[in-house]
Design a protein around this motif. Structure first.
Motif, PDB file in Angstrom:
ATOM      1  N   THR A 225       0.796  -1.147  -0.079  1.00 35.98           N
ATOM      2  CA  THR A 225       0.014   0.036  -0.117  1.00 35.98           C
ATOM      3  C   THR A 225       0.989   1.353  -0.107  1.00 35.98           C
ATOM      4  O   THR A 225       2.203   1.253   0.030  1.00 35.98           O
ATOM      5  N   TYR A 226       0.210   2.426  -0.148  1.00 39.53           N
ATOM      6  CA  TYR A 226       1.163   3.773  -0.204  1.00 39.53           C
ATOM      7  C   TYR A 226       1.640   3.734   1.183  1.00 39.53           C
ATOM      8  O   TYR A 226       2.809   4.214   1.400  1.00 39.53           O
ATOM      9  N   ARG A 227       0.924   3.356   2.142  1.00 40.87           N
ATOM     10  CA  ARG A 227       1.666   3.536   3.583  1.00 40.87           C
ATOM     11  C   ARG A 227       2.818   2.692   3.662  1.00 40.87           C
ATOM     12  O   ARG A 227       3.648   2.964   4.603  1.00 40.87           O
ATOM     13  N   ASP A 228       2.615   1.391   3.292  1.00 37.78           N
ATOM     14  CA  ASP A 228       3.876   0.507   3.216  1.00 37.78           C
ATOM     15  C   ASP A 228       5.147   1.174   2.504  1.00 37.78           C
ATOM     16  O   ASP A 228       6.370   1.090   3.179  1.00 37.78           O
ATOM     17  N   ALA A 230       5.681   4.194   2.215  1.00 44.19           N
ATOM     18  CA  ALA A 230       6.155   5.758   3.112  1.00 44.19           C
ATOM     19  C   ALA A 230       6.933   4.867   4.388  1.00 44.19           C
ATOM     20  O   ALA A 230       7.802   5.504   4.988  1.00 44.19           O
ATOM     21  N   GLN A 231       6.473   3.753   4.857  1.00 41.81           N
ATOM     22  CA  GLN A 231       7.025   3.419   6.203  1.00 41.81           C
ATOM     23  C   GLN A 231       8.492   2.824   5.606  1.00 41.81           C
ATOM     24  O   GLN A 231       9.259   3.021   6.785  1.00 41.81           O
ATOM     25  N   LYS A 234      10.591   5.857   5.520  1.00 33.91           N
ATOM     26  CA  LYS A 234      11.071   6.516   6.966  1.00 33.91           C
ATOM     27  C   LYS A 234      12.148   5.512   7.422  1.00 33.91           C
ATOM     28  O   LYS A 234      12.899   5.985   8.443  1.00 33.91           O
TER      29      LYS A 234
END
Length: 293
Positions: A225-228, A230-231, A234
């Motif tokens: 996902t986009y969150r994955d 981004a994580q 980071k």
């Protein structure tokens, strides 16, 4: 290696022969980058280097570097149970696996049987699950697990189910990996956690090839996902001075989340007359960016 020119992609000379080291067919496989990675490792001055792939897949570059003794250790990680089972079985039981490669029938009935084993996903029998994954990878269209067999269920196509399954050649690749098993570690963890573990290690070179933003859903079973994405970025923000490279499809989103790092386009060139593939993104840590400059 070519210096960065802002309006031109980084030119990477590829070697197609490195693709012959992995037994797997992988969409977007990066075996052709092996020579490039080897040059980067040498220029970084890493002695007895450990090469790490948190999203391993076919590990084409890693196998090539290990066989050429350009790295001393290979860490293969993939959270997909079938992919992990394949690599664990190949490393721990190369002779048994090679026998299966040579002796398992190549027909649609057997394809259905292996499809069933793959769908059952019984990780306790990782030799069977790993082989089922391998069988489908070699007999499915484009090596994609949710595709049908080459030639179709009625085998009426121009190519048949055995078109990408050279028994002796594949068994030889398995055996050669088995000979290097003492230098290979196979794990099954979240890729971002493996990247965090090794990205800051001065004795390691970490190549991070996550599912791509646009094509990931069609090419990979474990899409991000986009969150994955981004994580993961980071996590690497915490290791700016490690030895690592990330590759992605061109994406403004990726450029944005990796803004703290060196981001450039690169292009594989197989020869002076042929461009290997479309441009992609290469994100590099500070030490790697310096040797590429």
């Amino acid at each position: 290696m070519t210096a960065l020119v802002m309006d031109s992609p980084l030119q990477v000379r590829a070697s197609g022969r490195n693709a012959a080291f992995s037994p797997l067919r992988y969409p977007g496989g990066k075996a052709a980058l092996a020579n490039f990675f080897g040059d980067v490792i040498e220029r970084l001055g890493i002695s007895n280097a450990r090469y790490v792939e948190p999203y391993a897949g076919g590990v084409g570059a890693g196998i090539a570097l290990l066989r050429q003794d350009r790295v001393q250790e290979l860490v293969i990680n993939d959270i997909d149970p079938a992919v992990h089972s394949f690599w664990r079985a190949v490393v721990e039981y190369p002779d048994k696996f090679a026998d299966l490669v040579v002796n398992t029938p190549l027909n649609v009935d057997e394809w259905r049987n292996q499809k069933h084993v793959y769908r059952e996903a019984n990780e306790s029998n990782y030799l069977a699950l790993g082989f089922a994954f391998f069988y489908l990878n070699r007999t499915n269209r484009s090596g994609i697990l949710n595709a049908g067999p080459i030639g179709g269920m009625d085998q009426s196509g121009n190519y048949k189910i055995d078109a990408r399954y050279n028994r002796q050649q594949l068994a030889e690749r398995i055996s050669r990996i088995g000979e290097l098993s003492s230098r290979i570690t196979v794990i099954s963890l979240d890729g971002a956690s493996v990247a965090r573990q090794y990205a800051g290690d001065p004795s390691s070179f970490t190549y991070i090839d996550p599912p791509y933003v646009e094509a990931g859903g069609s090419l990979y079973l474990n899409s991000f996902t986009y969150r994955d994405h981004a994580q993961l970025a980071k996590s690497l923000d915490r290791c700016p001075d490690g030895n690592w490279i990330v590759t992605y499809d061109p994406s403004d989103f990726i450029r944005r989340i990796y803004a703290k790092h060196d981001v450039r386009e690169y292009e594989l060139n197989y020869s002076a007359n042929r461009t290997g593939k479309a441009r992609e993104l290469l994100i590099a840590s500070r030490p790697v960016a310096r040797v590429l400059a």
